[in-house]
Write a protein that holds these residues in place. Structure first.
Motif, short mmCIF file in Angstrom:
data_model
loop_
_atom_site.label_atom_id
_atom_site.label_comp_id
_atom_site.label_asym_id
_atom_site.label_seq_id
_atom_site.Cartn_x
_atom_site.Cartn_y
_atom_site.Cartn_z
N SER A 23 43.46 51.97 14.90
CA SER A 23 44.68 51.39 15.48
C SER A 23 44.38 49.99 15.99
CB SER A 23 45.17 52.26 16.65
OG SER A 23 45.54 53.55 16.22
N ALA A 24 45.09 49.00 15.48
CA ALA A 24 44.96 47.63 15.98
C ALA A 24 45.90 47.46 17.16
CB ALA A 24 45.30 46.63 14.88
N LEU A 25 45.36 47.00 18.30
CA LEU A 25 46.13 46.84 19.53
C LEU A 25 46.35 45.36 19.79
CD1 LEU A 25 44.15 49.42 21.74
CD2 LEU A 25 45.91 49.87 20.01
N VAL A 26 47.60 44.92 19.76
CA VAL A 26 47.94 43.50 19.90
C VAL A 26 48.88 43.32 21.08
CG1 VAL A 26 48.89 41.46 18.76
CG2 VAL A 26 47.76 43.24 17.39
N VAL A 27 48.45 42.58 22.09
CA VAL A 27 49.29 42.27 23.25
C VAL A 27 49.74 40.82 23.12
CG1 VAL A 27 49.41 42.12 25.76
CG2 VAL A 27 48.02 43.91 24.68
N THR A 28 51.05 40.60 23.12
CA THR A 28 51.55 39.26 22.86
C THR A 28 52.48 38.77 23.96
OG1 THR A 28 52.94 37.95 21.35
CG2 THR A 28 53.34 40.32 21.38
N PHE A 29 52.31 37.48 24.30
CA PHE A 29 53.20 36.82 25.26
C PHE A 29 53.44 35.39 24.78
CE2 PHE A 29 53.92 34.18 29.06
CZ PHE A 29 55.04 34.80 29.57
N HIS A 30 54.62 35.13 24.26
CA HIS A 30 55.00 33.81 23.75
C HIS A 30 53.85 33.21 22.92
CE1 HIS A 30 58.84 33.53 25.80
NE2 HIS A 30 58.26 34.07 26.86
N SER A 31 53.45 33.95 21.91
CA SER A 31 52.25 33.59 21.13
C SER A 31 52.51 32.59 20.02
CB SER A 31 51.62 34.86 20.54
OG SER A 31 51.33 35.79 21.56
#
Length: 323
Positions: free
Chosen positions: A11-19
């Motif tokens: 599982s790839a875990l991606v956390v994004t904020f105005h990326s």
């Protein structure tokens, strides 16, 4: 070798904020990697256009996809934990939304993981768009003195005085194979679900920065090992989130203070750790300001010396990389 018939799910875990645009590159690259079974994206906040793209994204058949949103900006550590809670894989690949994974990297990460004791965390190589190794993927374990030396610039004395050694080790000769490393980067790291749960994931007391250093430390304290492999790699644009540099540096200072407080052995040490925020905050903010001004001056000089008939290449402004 890891193949499409591998016995475990990643599982790839991606956390994004105005990326920004890099987010799409990140997710599409994960889809190309056949060893990735699932992509979990935690949306801490993005533009309406990017959120619509995330909601409409259709992954290839070999890869499941889930978007988790509606919770606001909960920070990186809490975001990764939220992604892990929604993941179904046996392995977790934590990757920044501005990092583009090189194909077959999962194979190399898994090979390195099986070489170390449990709990085992493996970090990969990060490179700039230029191809040069980026700082952060190979680091010493953090101490108050090491932080002062690194962030103040005193590490320039490190070649002649070992006590002034920089915590960043990207200028060391690159190893040919996987080796133990005190600290790797949270921008690209790999761990089994079992090991992740054994150390209770990331410490959500960190909002932004230093959570990966803390995570690596706890892996070691649990009797496990942190490993770096140059054979797994991602292009990392870095600093693409649309937030002020001051916000970033203040959170880094808070992270440092929390880390030193957690690991202090005496009441005086804990008191000093809390007070360290007021030393690191102005140091980091002024350092960031100076670096950005130097980069702007350098770019202006390049523009002045470029022949007028030459068309300048598309540019991506790169600020200092995270510690």
């Amino acid at each position: 070798m890891v193949t499409s018939a591998q016995s475990f799910k990643v599982s790839a875990l991606v956390v994004t904020f105005h990326s920004g645009p890099a987010l799409k590159e990140c997710i599409n690259a994960l889809c190309v990697e056949q060893a990735v079974s699932e992509i979990i994206v935690v949306n801490n906040g993005n533009s309406e256009a990017d959120v619509n793209w995330l909601k409409a994204f259709n992954p290839p058949g070999h890869c499941a996809y889930k978007l988790v949103d509606g919770h606001g900006n909960i920070g990186f550590a809490a975001g990764v934990n939220l992604a892990a809670a929604n993941a179904t894989g046996d392995r977790f690949l934590v990757i920044n939304p501005d990092a583009v994974l090189r194909v077959h990297s999962i194979t190399r990460l898994e090979e390195a993981r099986t070489s170390g004791p449990s709990p085992c965390l493996v970090g990969g190589k990060l490179i700039y768009p230029s191809g040069n190794e980026q700082r952060g993927a190979r680091r010493e374990l953090l101490t108050p003195w090491r932080a002062i030396v690194t962030f103040s610039g005193l590490f320039v004395l490190g070649n002649s005085i070992p006590a002034f050694r920089n915590m960043h080790r990207e200028r060391d000769p690159e190893p040919e194979n996987a080796i133990p490393m005190p600290v790797v980067s949270g921008a690209l790291c790999y761990i089994s679900k079992e090991d992740y749960e054994a150390v209770q994931g990331f410490d959500e007391g960190y909002f932004l920065h230093v959570e990966d250093i803390d995570f690596c430390r706890r892996i070691g304290e649990a009797g496990g090992q942190v490993i770096y492999t140059p054979k797994a790699c991602a292009l990392h644009y870095g600093s693409t989130s649309q937030v002020s540099a001051t916000f970033v540096e203040l959170n880094k200072a808070r992270g440092l203070a929390r880390y030193f407080h957690k690991n202090a052995k005496t009441p005086l040490g804990r008191l000093s750790a809390r007070a360290s925020f007021y030393a690191f905050a102005p140091l980091l903010v002024s350092r960031s300001f100076l670096i950005r001004r130097l980069m702007m001056a350098r770019q202006a000089l390049i523009d002045m010396t470029r022949p007028k008939t030459e068309t300048p290449p598309p540019s991506r402004v790169r600020t200092e990389q995270d510690a």
